[in-house]
Design a protein around this motif. Structure first.
Motif, PDB file in Angstrom:
ATOM      1  N   SER A 128       0.851  -1.192   0.000  1.00 38.37           N
ATOM      2  CA  SER A 128       0.000   0.000   0.000  1.00 38.37           C
ATOM      3  C   SER A 128       0.883   1.238   0.000  1.00 38.37           C
ATOM      4  O   SER A 128       1.996   1.209   0.536  1.00 38.37           O
ATOM      5  CB  SER A 128      -0.916  -0.011   1.231  1.00 38.37           C
ATOM      6  OG  SER A 128      -1.693  -1.188   1.270  1.00 38.37           O
ATOM      7  N   SER A 133      -1.039   7.125   3.303  1.00 37.93           N
ATOM      8  CA  SER A 133      -1.484   6.892   4.686  1.00 37.93           C
ATOM      9  C   SER A 133      -0.863   7.900   5.642  1.00 37.93           C
ATOM     10  O   SER A 133      -1.506   8.337   6.603  1.00 37.93           O
ATOM     11  CB  SER A 133      -1.151   5.469   5.135  1.00 37.93           C
ATOM     12  OG  SER A 133       0.246   5.261   5.199  1.00 37.93           O
ATOM     13  N   GLN A 263      -4.492  -1.157   7.059  1.00 38.57           N
ATOM     14  CA  GLN A 263      -3.579  -1.655   6.036  1.00 38.57           C
ATOM     15  C   GLN A 263      -3.870  -3.153   5.928  1.00 38.57           C
ATOM     16  O   GLN A 263      -3.700  -3.886   6.901  1.00 38.57           O
ATOM     17  CB  GLN A 263      -2.119  -1.412   6.442  1.00 38.57           C
ATOM     18  CG  GLN A 263      -1.137  -1.941   5.426  1.00 38.57           C
ATOM     19  CD  GLN A 263       0.315  -1.596   5.734  1.00 38.57           C
ATOM     20  OE1 GLN A 263       1.114  -1.456   4.825  1.00 38.57           O
ATOM     21  NE2 GLN A 263       0.655  -1.449   6.989  1.00 38.57           N
ATOM     22  N   TYR A 295     -10.849  -6.477  -4.194  1.00 44.61           N
ATOM     23  CA  TYR A 295     -10.377  -5.151  -4.608  1.00 44.61           C
ATOM     24  C   TYR A 295     -10.474  -5.018  -6.134  1.00 44.61           C
ATOM     25  O   TYR A 295      -9.563  -5.415  -6.863  1.00 44.61           O
ATOM     26  CB  TYR A 295      -8.941  -4.919  -4.137  1.00 44.61           C
ATOM     27  CG  TYR A 295      -8.827  -4.760  -2.641  1.00 44.61           C
ATOM     28  CD1 TYR A 295      -9.317  -3.620  -2.005  1.00 44.61           C
ATOM     29  CD2 TYR A 295      -8.236  -5.743  -1.862  1.00 44.61           C
ATOM     30  CE1 TYR A 295      -9.219  -3.468  -0.626  1.00 44.61           C
ATOM     31  CE2 TYR A 295      -8.131  -5.609  -0.488  1.00 44.61           C
ATOM     32  CZ  TYR A 295      -8.620  -4.459   0.128  1.00 44.61           C
ATOM     33  OH  TYR A 295      -8.528  -4.309   1.491  1.00 44.61           O
ATOM     34  N   ASP A 297     -10.262  -2.391  -7.817  1.00 43.64           N
ATOM     35  CA  ASP A 297      -9.308  -1.411  -8.340  1.00 43.64           C
ATOM     36  C   ASP A 297      -7.888  -1.969  -8.404  1.00 43.64           C
ATOM     37  O   ASP A 297      -6.944  -1.235  -8.723  1.00 43.64           O
ATOM     38  CB  ASP A 297      -9.322  -0.140  -7.478  1.00 43.64           C
ATOM     39  CG  ASP A 297     -10.646   0.598  -7.557  1.00 43.64           C
ATOM     40  OD1 ASP A 297     -11.343   0.414  -8.577  1.00 43.64           O
ATOM     41  OD2 ASP A 297     -10.982   1.343  -6.629  1.00 43.64           O
ATOM     42  N   ASN A 309      -1.096  -2.027  -5.868  1.00 38.10           N
ATOM     43  CA  ASN A 309      -1.375  -1.177  -4.719  1.00 38.10           C
ATOM     44  C   ASN A 309      -2.677  -1.593  -4.039  1.00 38.10           C
ATOM     45  O   ASN A 309      -3.758  -1.455  -4.605  1.00 38.10           O
ATOM     46  CB  ASN A 309      -1.464   0.298  -5.135  1.00 38.10           C
ATOM     47  CG  ASN A 309      -0.113   0.992  -5.073  1.00 38.10           C
ATOM     48  OD1 ASN A 309       0.659   0.789  -4.137  1.00 38.10           O
ATOM     49  ND2 ASN A 309       0.194   1.794  -6.081  1.00 38.10           N
ATOM     50  N   PRO A 311      -5.571  -0.831  -1.619  1.00 43.95           N
ATOM     51  CA  PRO A 311      -6.130   0.428  -1.100  1.00 43.95           C
ATOM     52  C   PRO A 311      -6.151   0.484   0.435  1.00 43.95           C
ATOM     53  O   PRO A 311      -6.228  -0.545   1.111  1.00 43.95           O
ATOM     54  CB  PRO A 311      -7.560   0.441  -1.662  1.00 43.95           C
ATOM     55  CG  PRO A 311      -7.545  -0.508  -2.809  1.00 43.95           C
ATOM     56  CD  PRO A 311      -6.550  -1.563  -2.454  1.00 43.95           C
ATOM     57  N   TRP A 312      -6.087   1.698   0.966  1.00 43.58           N
ATOM     58  CA  TRP A 312      -6.244   1.946   2.401  1.00 43.58           C
ATOM     59  C   TRP A 312      -7.731   2.044   2.735  1.00 43.58           C
ATOM     60  O   TRP A 312      -8.516   2.523   1.924  1.00 43.58           O
ATOM     61  CB  TRP A 312      -5.567   3.255   2.807  1.00 43.58           C
ATOM     62  CG  TRP A 312      -4.076   3.257   2.617  1.00 43.58           C
ATOM     63  CD1 TRP A 312      -3.394   3.779   1.560  1.00 43.58           C
ATOM     64  CD2 TRP A 312      -3.095   2.713   3.500  1.00 43.58           C
ATOM     65  NE1 TRP A 312      -2.042   3.596   1.731  1.00 43.58           N
ATOM     66  CE2 TRP A 312      -1.834   2.950   2.915  1.00 43.58           C
ATOM     67  CE3 TRP A 312      -3.162   2.061   4.730  1.00 43.58           C
ATOM     68  CZ2 TRP A 312      -0.639   2.546   3.518  1.00 43.58           C
ATOM     69  CZ3 TRP A 312      -1.978   1.655   5.332  1.00 43.58           C
ATOM     70  CH2 TRP A 312      -0.738   1.904   4.736  1.00 43.58           C
ATOM     71  N   THR A 313      -8.086   1.632   3.943  1.00 40.19           N
ATOM     72  CA  THR A 313      -9.472   1.736   4.399  1.00 40.19           C
ATOM     73  C   THR A 313      -9.510   2.467   5.741  1.00 40.19           C
ATOM     74  O   THR A 313      -9.074   1.906   6.762  1.00 40.19           O
ATOM     75  CB  THR A 313     -10.117   0.342   4.578  1.00 40.19           C
ATOM     76  OG1 THR A 313     -10.040  -0.377   3.349  1.00 40.19           O
ATOM     77  CG2 THR A 313     -11.572   0.471   5.010  1.00 40.19           C
TER      78      THR A 313
END
Length: 328
Positions: A128, A133, A263, A295, A297, A309, A311-313
């Motif tokens: 990530s 972040s 993460q 994911y 994306d 990559n 994604p962050w949540t």
């Protein structure tokens, strides 16, 4: 007699062919260390990968013990024992390059995961974007204190890619708030205990002056919270942020004591293992983890991407219970 010899030869050939067909893919995972929960979740996710559970892959997870030399020795072992692929989460962005070089020289593909290394020899990387972040967490702190006041920063191990990139993101957010002063900025090496000690010292050195705490991971943010509580202060009067979404941090978010960003260790680990198998089998493999459908994306793209990559949540009041349910 000749018929018996022919039958024996045929049976031997059949057994040899069967053994070759069932030969396991030997993959090593070399994380920087397994002391803290995040990398424990990462390592456990590798063990839960369908290819490991079915026996297709023989997986060995090493403990890097937060030492670049230990990781280099582990690579020597994997090269000597002719592993088919290696998953690497280095403790040091520069020192890790020698380890990757040794594997590459032996024709062993190396997949990066979670932390980066300064090497063009990685086959792929699954992680990530830590700059994002770092910006996100600092912005939550700065928004809470109204872009004015004083903050402290707890950094990861100096020289690790996450520390470098998260600090870059922290500074980007701080540049948007010129009236905020950074009173202290020091590494606590991802450690809750080290962060607690640092925060205790800072609270003594700067009484009633610290408004926010930017912890580059949850362990350190939680250490700061423990120090604040031990000093008899109200945690909710501070703006505190961390990164990772470990279990204790999720509880702290739910209690209104801090913010965190998930993460996804599982996605990083299982995505890297799918790519390790793909490269070990020279492309004759379809991914088995469900993370590629989770994911949208981050498409698999036939395993050909150099960087994937995850994604962050952001952890929120709305999703914290759902995230906690995954830890049971």
């Amino acid at each position: 007699m000749k018929r018996w010899m022919i039958a024996l030869a045929s049976a031997t050939a059949l057994l040899t062919s069967s053994a070759m067909a069932q030969e396991k893919i030997k993959i090593g995972a070399a994380p920087y260390g397994l002391n803290a929960e995040f990398m424990q979740i990462w390592a456990a996710a590798l063990q839960e990968h369908p290819a490991v559970k079915s026996g297709e892959v023989e997986l060995t997870v090493f403990d890097g013990r937060y030492d670049a030399l230990v990781q280099q020795d582990q690579f020597k072992t994997m090269v000597t024992q002719k592993y088919n692929a290696i998953i690497f989460a280095p403790i040091d962005v520069d020192a890790g390059a020698a380890a990757v070089q040794s594997a590459s020289d032996a024709g062993i593909p190396v997949i990066g995961s979670n932390t980066r290394v300064n090497s063009d020899l990685l086959t792929s990387y699954v992680g990530s974007d830590d700059t994002i972040s770092g910006y996100m967490e600092a912005k939550t702190v700065l928004d809470k204190i109204g872009c004015k006041g004083n903050v402290v920063i707890l950094e990861g191990p100096v020289g690790q890619s996450a520390q470098i990139s998260r600090l870059e993101g922290n500074k980007k957010a701080l540049a948007e708030c010129p009236d905020v002063k950074v009173l202290e900025d020091q590494t606590a090496n991802w450690s809750r205990a080290e962060a607690q000690t640092l925060m205790e010292n800072w609270l003594t050195a700067h009484p009633k002056q610290i408004n926010g705490v930017i912890g580059q991971n949850d362990e350190m943010a939680l250490g700061a919270i423990e120090a604040i509580k031990a000093a008899g202060l109200d945690v909710k009067s501070f703006a505190i942020a961390g990164i990772d979404g470990i279990t204790d941090a999720l509880h702290a978010v739910k209690a209104g004591e801090m913010t965190s960003i998930l993460q996804d260790a599982r996605a990083q680990a299982q995505g890297a293992l799918d790519l390790a198998i793909f490269n070990a089998k020279k492309g004759d493999y379809k991914p088995q983890s469900d993370i590629w459908t989770t994911y949208k994306d981050m498409p698999w793209n036939d395993g050909k991407e150099k960087i994937y990559n995850v994604p962050w949540t952001p952890v929120t009041a709305e999703n914290v219970d759902q995230l906690l349910a995954t830890r049971k």
